[in-house]
Every structure is written in structure tokens, then in C-alpha cells.
Design an enzyme around this catalytic site. Sequence first.
Site, PDB file in Angstrom:
ATOM      1  CE  LYS A  13      12.249   0.943  11.376  1.00  0.00           C
ATOM      2  NZ  LYS A  13      12.258   2.121  10.503  1.00  0.00           N
ATOM      3  NE  ARG A  88       6.309   3.243  11.335  1.00  0.00           N
ATOM      4  CZ  ARG A  88       7.151   2.390  10.795  1.00  0.00           C
ATOM      5  NH1 ARG A  88       7.407   1.244  11.361  1.00  0.00           N
ATOM      6  NH2 ARG A  88       7.752   2.694   9.673  1.00  0.00           N
ATOM      7  NE  ARG A 127      13.623   0.206   1.312  1.00  0.00           N
ATOM      8  CZ  ARG A 127      13.194   0.377   2.570  1.00  0.00           C
ATOM      9  NH1 ARG A 127      13.904  -0.101   3.578  1.00  0.00           N
ATOM     10  NH2 ARG A 127      12.082   1.016   2.809  1.00  0.00           N
ATOM     11  NE  ARG A 160       8.956  -0.771   1.844  1.00  0.00           N
ATOM     12  CZ  ARG A 160       9.320  -0.522   3.096  1.00  0.00           C
ATOM     13  NH1 ARG A 160      10.216  -1.295   3.674  1.00  0.00           N
ATOM     14  NH2 ARG A 160       8.791   0.463   3.760  1.00  0.00           N
ATOM     15  NE  ARG A 171       7.998   4.893   4.241  1.00  0.00           N
ATOM     16  CZ  ARG A 171       8.924   4.366   3.426  1.00  0.00           C
ATOM     17  NH1 ARG A 171       8.908   4.654   2.145  1.00  0.00           N
ATOM     18  NH2 ARG A 171       9.829   3.551   3.905  1.00  0.00           N
TER      19      ARG A 171
END
Length: 213
Positions: A13, A88, A127, A160, A171
Site C-alpha cells: 500500500k 482498517r 523489509r 521496523r 498483524r
Amino acid sequence: MRIVLFGAPGSGKGTQARRLMDAYASPQISTGDLLRAAVAAGSPLGQKAKAAMDAGKLVADDIVVGMIKERLTQKDTKYGFVLDGFPRSIKQAEALDRMLGEVEQPLNKAILLNVKFDNLVKRLTGRRTCKQCGHLYNVYFSPPKKDGVCDHDGGELLQRADDNEATITQRLKVYEEQTAPLVDYYKKQGKYVAVDGEGTMDEIFRRVEKVLP
Ligand code: ADP
């Protein structure tokens, strides 16, 4: 254009929202980025949000809805925006509809980025972000030339805080339970469209562009 980009964590996103912003001059509004900035600044709001974020849970609706309300009053959103990571949940979607209804600027479209579960996990665990310039890498798909170092400015690459396996699992579960129901919500409004989120960033961007309002 007034659009929502949604999808599971790791669906891309943020990447696509930033590209839309560059191509169409509509600001990207990311609740994740706004929340991380509040956490980094150590504001009371950030302190409240941090525990939920670290646990992979949703931050309280009043906090994120308040942030979005304030952000949408800024002038740069006058001709449109790309919402990334908000709403969300159904409750947040209803709050957004009310907000936009009051100013008679309803949402045009809600675009889902579809990515297979196994790919999501790799995208998230792999990531890395440059501490200095924010450039994104992935140790599996787009690694830097030298481990842990940014190709562009030599900055340190960071992971992160919520990109660890335990938090990622949580998540993804929260996404299935609370965010996936938005598909039906936006279908009923005739605003829903799904885009295949696998492939190169350019390929995905072209698919997104095809379904823009
Ligand atoms: P991702 O989609 O990859 O999980 P984000 O940067 O969008 O990443 O969000 C990171 C975290 O910030 C979420 O796990 C959640 O704790 C919090 N967050 C972001 N947006 C919202 C929102 N709209 N409502 C509640 N919490 C949010």
C-alpha cells in the site's frame, strides 16, 4: 480523486500510495506513518499508540480517526487524497464516510491490493529501511549491494519494530478479522475494486492506474 488503498500488511500500500502521490499530486495519507512520527516525537498520543503498534494490534479508533480528521482539514487535500492504512475496520470506514459526507466529498473508490499469504510474510520479515533517506529494501527481493547499508547514501538499514515474526502473525490476524470485512462494505457501496498485488512495482502501479476513478 479520493481513494482508499487497502490490503494486508506487506501488500505494498505504502509504495503504491507514494507513487500515486507523485504521479497525480494527491497527498498520500498514511496512518502508519503519522503514528510512527508521533511515536518518534514522544508525544502523549505517540506514547498511547506505541504499545498497540508493538503488539501488532490496532491503535484505538478515537486516536486514528482524530488524526485523519485533522489531516483532512489541510489545504493540500482539497483536490483529493490517497488514504493508505486507513480505514482498517468497519467502524473507521463509517467514521470516514461521515466525515466526507459532511463536506460533500465522498470517496470515489476503495482499491484492494491482493497478495498471497506466503509472500506477505517474506515481504515483511525481509523489509529494511534506510535510516537517512527512507529508501526501502527487501533482503529477499531487492537486497542492498552491501548488507545493512543503503546503496544511495551509505545510511544504516533498519528493521521496523513491528516487522518481527510474532508481531507479523498478529498483524495478519488483525487484518483478516477487522480489515478484510471492508471488502463487503465497499462492494455494497459500489466502490470496491481489487488489483493483483504480485509482480514488479511498475506492473502493479499500471494495474492500479487502470482502475483509478
Ligand atoms: P502495515 O500495513 O504494514 O501493518 P502500517 O504502517 O500501515 O503497516 O501500520 C503499522 C501499525 O500502525 C499497525 O499495525 C497498527 O498498530 C497501527 N495503525 C496504522 N493504521 C491504523 C489504523 N487505521 N487504525 C488503527 N491502527 C493503525
